[in-house]
Design a protein around this motif. Structure first.
Motif, mmCIF file in Angstrom:
data_model
loop_
_atom_site.group_PDB
_atom_site.id
_atom_site.type_symbol
_atom_site.label_atom_id
_atom_site.label_comp_id
_atom_site.label_asym_id
_atom_site.label_seq_id
_atom_site.Cartn_x
_atom_site.Cartn_y
_atom_site.Cartn_z
ATOM 1 N N UNK A 22 5.963 5.495 4.380
ATOM 2 C CA UNK A 22 5.259 4.210 4.368
ATOM 3 C C UNK A 22 6.013 3.234 3.477
ATOM 4 N N UNK A 23 5.839 1.937 3.735
ATOM 5 C CA UNK A 23 6.527 0.939 2.914
ATOM 6 C C UNK A 23 6.080 1.009 1.467
ATOM 7 N N UNK A 24 6.943 0.552 0.582
ATOM 8 C CA UNK A 24 6.619 0.531 -0.840
ATOM 9 C C UNK A 24 7.141 -0.760 -1.455
ATOM 10 N N UNK A 25 6.339 -1.346 -2.327
ATOM 11 C CA UNK A 25 6.795 -2.491 -3.123
ATOM 12 C C UNK A 25 7.367 -1.916 -4.408
ATOM 13 N N UNK A 26 8.616 -2.232 -4.748
ATOM 14 C CA UNK A 26 9.234 -1.612 -5.922
ATOM 15 C C UNK A 26 8.552 -2.029 -7.225
ATOM 16 N N UNK A 27 8.379 -1.058 -8.109
ATOM 17 C CA UNK A 27 7.881 -1.286 -9.465
ATOM 18 C C UNK A 27 8.826 -0.577 -10.427
ATOM 19 N N UNK A 28 8.742 -0.941 -11.683
ATOM 20 C CA UNK A 28 9.566 -0.273 -12.691
ATOM 21 C C UNK A 28 9.204 1.203 -12.802
ATOM 22 N N UNK A 29 7.934 1.540 -12.652
ATOM 23 C CA UNK A 29 7.531 2.949 -12.741
ATOM 24 C C UNK A 29 8.172 3.788 -11.634
#
Length: 197
Positions: free
Chosen positions: A154-161
């Motif tokens: 599934x798509x993911x929005x990048x985060x620092x975590x």
């Protein structure tokens, strides 16, 4: 040819001068382009629109030992982060306006992992959602998932975590060291400086 990271942690002494306190290489940072893109805006896949500590250059008041190590013909992309800035990071805040083009979340029986999008996954997305073009995750319909080889993507929005977990690996050690130094010297007197070559 790859890129390597180098850097130091500095502390400001009672007389106001910065001193080299720890060498970043002692933490054995791996060649992790995703983490570097997230933290410092260097390398990566181009999915991060808002890196945390990018393109700042070096402060004018660096220690002489740091200047000798950091300033040369092959070093580039110098930047830094103070301990208060690191401590204030929201590790779950999106680093882009939408889903990553080159990353997806892969879930299978073993758990969930952040993975690179392959041509095979783009082909599977085209077959799943229709069309003859290779479809990157931002082109999938809202809530769209792709099943491929026993896994669900599934798509993911990048985060620092996701890209540079603050509680794993060498970066956890760097942040812990900075936190400990800040407890001794004061928050405003601890900073990380990095460069690449």
């Amino acid at each position: 040819m790859g890129t390597d990271i180098d850097g130091v942690i500095e502390c400001r002494s009672a007389d106001g001068h910065w001193q080299l306190e720890a060498d970043l290489l002692d933490f054995r940072p791996p060649r992790d382009y995703d983490a570097w893109e997230c933290l410092f805006g260097v390398r990566g896949t181009g999915d991060v629109q808002r890196p945390l500590f990018a393109a700042r250059g070096l402060p004018q008041d660096i220690s002489e030992a740091t200047r000798e190590a950091a300033v040369g013909d092959w070093q580039h992309s110098h930047t830094y982060a103070t301990w208060p800035e690191v401590a204030a990071v929201d590790w779950d805040e999106p680093l882009a306006a939408g889903p990553a083009w080159n990353r997806a979340l892969r879930r299978d029986r073993e758990g969930e992992d952040l993975v690179r999008v392959t041509p095979g996954l783009r082909e599977a997305a085209a077959a799943t959602f229709g069309g003859d073009l290779l479809l990157a995750p931002p082109e999938w319909p809202p809530g769209g998932e792709v099943h491929l080889d026993g896994a669900v993507y599934r798509p993911v929005v990048p985060t620092a975590r996701l890209l540079a977990p603050p509680d794993e690996g060498c970066w956890a050690q760097v942040w812990r060291t900075m936190r400990e130094l800040a407890a001794r010297h004061g928050d405003e007197h601890v900073r990380l400086l990095v460069w690449f070559g």
